[in-house]
Design a protein around this motif. Structure first.
Motif, PDB file in Angstrom:
ATOM      1  N   ARG A  71       0.834  -1.215   0.000  1.00 37.94           N
ATOM      2  CA  ARG A  71       0.000   0.000   0.000  1.00 37.94           C
ATOM      3  C   ARG A  71       0.868   1.264   0.000  1.00 37.94           C
ATOM      4  O   ARG A  71       0.553   2.242  -0.654  1.00 37.94           O
ATOM      5  N   CYS A  72       1.978   1.200   0.752  1.00 42.90           N
ATOM      6  CA  CYS A  72       2.835   2.387   0.909  1.00 42.90           C
ATOM      7  C   CYS A  72       4.011   2.424  -0.055  1.00 42.90           C
ATOM      8  O   CYS A  72       4.742   3.423  -0.089  1.00 42.90           O
ATOM      9  N   GLY A  73       4.229   1.342  -0.793  1.00 46.19           N
ATOM     10  CA  GLY A  73       5.327   1.314  -1.753  1.00 46.19           C
ATOM     11  C   GLY A  73       6.700   1.247  -1.116  1.00 46.19           C
ATOM     12  O   GLY A  73       7.650   1.839  -1.633  1.00 46.19           O
ATOM     13  N   VAL A  74       6.807   0.537   0.013  1.00 45.79           N
ATOM     14  CA  VAL A  74       8.099   0.365   0.685  1.00 45.79           C
ATOM     15  C   VAL A  74       8.339  -1.114   0.942  1.00 45.79           C
ATOM     16  O   VAL A  74       7.452  -1.942   0.780  1.00 45.79           O
ATOM     17  N   HIS A  75       9.564  -1.443   1.378  1.00 49.45           N
ATOM     18  CA  HIS A  75       9.923  -2.828   1.635  1.00 49.45           C
ATOM     19  C   HIS A  75       9.273  -3.330   2.927  1.00 49.45           C
ATOM     20  O   HIS A  75       9.147  -2.580   3.894  1.00 49.45           O
TER      21      HIS A  75
END
Length: 151
Positions: free
Chosen positions: A81-85
């Motif tokens: 959802r947040c575009g992080v690892h």
């Protein structure tokens, strides 16, 4: 924001969510201790982790009458959802929850906005540790009737 969206979605689907080291959002029928011990479908409630039993305050107002089902916080869905690892999400959540818990235990003021609820505490002015759910969230998302405070 990803955590708030995840918890919000789980609660709308009548599932609780555990935040390890802080407490749990739970869903189900509750005993309302401030209303003569009546049982009512008040969902959700937030139950602090047992490590906060030593924090001086009144007992909570709502208690579940039976067990609730819980979903684990999905670091994968939050990461997507947040575009992080995923590992980054896990680290940030652990640090964030740890910092909140530490401040509650130390008696420092706490005011954390979850978008649908606020976790508040302030020993200096007598505010007990509690999750205050937005009346709009309780009415629209959870389908509950809410007494609005008179202004």
């Amino acid at each position: 924001l990803g955590l708030c969206d995840f918890v919000f979605a789980q609660l709308k689907h009548q599932k609780g969510v555990s935040l390890p080291g802080l407490g749990s959002f739970a869903v189900g029928k509750c005993v309302d201790t401030a209303n003569g011990g009546t049982v009512q479908p008040r969902a959700p409630v937030f139950v602090l982790s047992q490590k906060f039993d030593a924090v001086p305050q009144q007992r909570g107002r709502f208690f579940l009458t039976g067990p609730s089902s819980y979903a684990r916080v999905s670091t994968t869905s939050i990461a997507n959802r947040c575009g992080v690892h995923k590992a980054g999400v896990a680290h940030v959540l652990k640090e964030m929850i740890g910092q909140i818990a530490e401040r509650v235990l130390d008696g420092e003021p706490v005011d954390v906005d979850f978008s649908f609820a606020r976790l508040v505490a302030n020993r200096e002015n007598g505010t007990r540790v509690e999750m205050r759910f937005s009346p709009t969230f309780l009415e629209r998302a959870m389908g509950l009737e809410v007494d609005h405070p008179v202004r």
